[in-house]
Design a protein around this motif. Sequence first.
Motif, PDB file in Angstrom:
ATOM      1  N   ASN A 150      89.807 -66.426  22.651  1.00  0.00           N
ATOM      2  CA  ASN A 150      89.887 -67.608  21.505  1.00  0.00           C
ATOM      3  C   ASN A 150      88.762 -68.264  20.948  1.00  0.00           C
ATOM      4  O   ASN A 150      88.742 -68.175  19.935  1.00  0.00           O
ATOM      5  N   GLN A 151      87.923 -68.872  21.977  1.00  0.00           N
ATOM      6  CA  GLN A 151      86.962 -70.145  21.993  1.00  0.00           C
ATOM      7  C   GLN A 151      85.445 -68.804  21.422  1.00  0.00           C
ATOM      8  O   GLN A 151      85.297 -69.782  20.437  1.00  0.00           O
ATOM      9  N   LYS A 152      85.828 -67.465  21.680  1.00  0.00           N
ATOM     10  CA  LYS A 152      84.766 -66.997  21.115  1.00  0.00           C
ATOM     11  C   LYS A 152      84.700 -66.554  19.814  1.00  0.00           C
ATOM     12  O   LYS A 152      83.739 -66.434  19.246  1.00  0.00           O
ATOM     13  N   LEU A 153      86.623 -66.063  19.744  1.00  0.00           N
ATOM     14  CA  LEU A 153      86.353 -66.092  18.251  1.00  0.00           C
ATOM     15  C   LEU A 153      86.406 -67.900  17.582  1.00  0.00           C
ATOM     16  O   LEU A 153      85.005 -67.026  16.004  1.00  0.00           O
ATOM     17  N   LYS A 154      87.011 -68.445  16.981  1.00  0.00           N
ATOM     18  CA  LYS A 154      86.410 -69.441  17.103  1.00  0.00           C
ATOM     19  C   LYS A 154      85.200 -69.995  16.452  1.00  0.00           C
ATOM     20  O   LYS A 154      84.491 -70.016  15.465  1.00  0.00           O
ATOM     21  N   THR A 155      83.828 -69.127  18.066  1.00  0.00           N
ATOM     22  CA  THR A 155      82.520 -69.502  17.717  1.00  0.00           C
ATOM     23  C   THR A 155      82.301 -68.941  16.647  1.00  0.00           C
ATOM     24  O   THR A 155      81.444 -69.531  15.833  1.00  0.00           O
ATOM     25  N   LYS A 156      82.211 -67.340  16.519  1.00  0.00           N
ATOM     26  CA  LYS A 156      81.834 -66.544  15.983  1.00  0.00           C
ATOM     27  C   LYS A 156      82.382 -67.108  14.736  1.00  0.00           C
ATOM     28  O   LYS A 156      81.593 -66.496  13.534  1.00  0.00           O
ATOM     29  N   ILE A 157      83.533 -67.712  13.585  1.00  0.00           N
ATOM     30  CA  ILE A 157      84.117 -67.871  13.082  1.00  0.00           C
ATOM     31  C   ILE A 157      83.012 -68.891  12.312  1.00  0.00           C
ATOM     32  O   ILE A 157      82.126 -69.033  11.043  1.00  0.00           O
ATOM     33  N   LEU A 158      82.821 -70.003  13.193  1.00  0.00           N
ATOM     34  CA  LEU A 158      82.004 -71.370  12.410  1.00  0.00           C
ATOM     35  C   LEU A 158      80.209 -71.076  12.734  1.00  0.00           C
ATOM     36  O   LEU A 158      80.133 -70.931  11.484  1.00  0.00           O
ATOM     37  N   GLU A 159      80.183 -69.831  13.550  1.00  0.00           N
ATOM     38  CA  GLU A 159      78.395 -69.194  13.227  1.00  0.00           C
ATOM     39  C   GLU A 159      78.301 -68.251  11.418  1.00  0.00           C
ATOM     40  O   GLU A 159      77.546 -68.814  11.322  1.00  0.00           O
TER      41      GLU A 159
ATOM     42  N   THR B 236      92.179 -68.062  26.545  1.00  0.00           N
ATOM     43  CA  THR B 236      91.978 -69.162  26.088  1.00  0.00           C
ATOM     44  C   THR B 236      90.278 -68.352  25.937  1.00  0.00           C
ATOM     45  O   THR B 236      89.433 -69.112  24.898  1.00  0.00           O
TER      46      THR B 236
ATOM     47  N   GLN C 103      80.595 -69.064   8.988  1.00  0.00           N
ATOM     48  CA  GLN C 103      80.668 -69.717   7.800  1.00  0.00           C
ATOM     49  C   GLN C 103      79.608 -70.919   7.917  1.00  0.00           C
ATOM     50  O   GLN C 103      79.116 -70.532   6.936  1.00  0.00           O
TER      51      GLN C 103
END
Length: 245
Positions: free
Chosen positions: A38-47, A35, A49
């Motif tokens: 995955n959260q770190k990955l989502k954060t990196k993707i949002l950053e 988890t 974008q």
Amino acid sequence: MAPMTRSPFFLFIAVYFVVFIASALSLAQHNYKSTSANQKLKTKILEAQLKLKEQELQYLKMQIHPHFLFNTLNTIYGFALKKSEETPEMILRLSNLLDYLLYQVDKPLVSLQDEVDHIKDYVVLEQMRFSDTLDVKMNFENISNTIQVAPMLLIPFVENSFKHGQIKNQKLSIIMDLKYVENEIHFCIKNSVLNYSENNNQGIGLVNIKKRLDLLYPGKHHLKIINNKGWYTVKLTLKTIIDES
């Protein structure tokens, strides 16, 4: 009676209990790590974008500003060659626009009143350039400093009308209407044209403003362009933010 610690049934239960506890802890630890990853990955993707959007917005602004300045400086250059008495007034108007470009345009939002003042300065410059061949009508209703809008959002439409508008009956006619109704900006501008064309050249300003609208106001704007005989019309409806501070 044999002690419980020597009972095969008790030992069987104890072993399975320990295995169950160890497996549960291991699974919980694995889920936590998964988890967190995955959260770190989502954060990196949002950053990523967000940075991409910021870079694209900066790219669009870089295209709009030189285009606007080029046209304005061309106008002043023409008046300077003629040694016109209106040249100092044009330079003063341009300085106001440059102040807006340098100190306001990098802000995420500015007041709608500032944007309107910016449009008025631009129109005054164009009136000096076109002289008697220009007929501009402007109507601004219910405009206040509490209404927030992205900077340089409306001026490309205005610039486009002057650049691609055509003189008809010895006049370039431009009609501009801007009003604020129930948390929405309603902006309409139309300019006279001679020839109807399905593929009217919209210019770099209008192309860029469409991209900016999609980036800054996704799902919160409606843009309609009508090219009929005699008039080229742009209508924009935009949901805005109220500054209550």
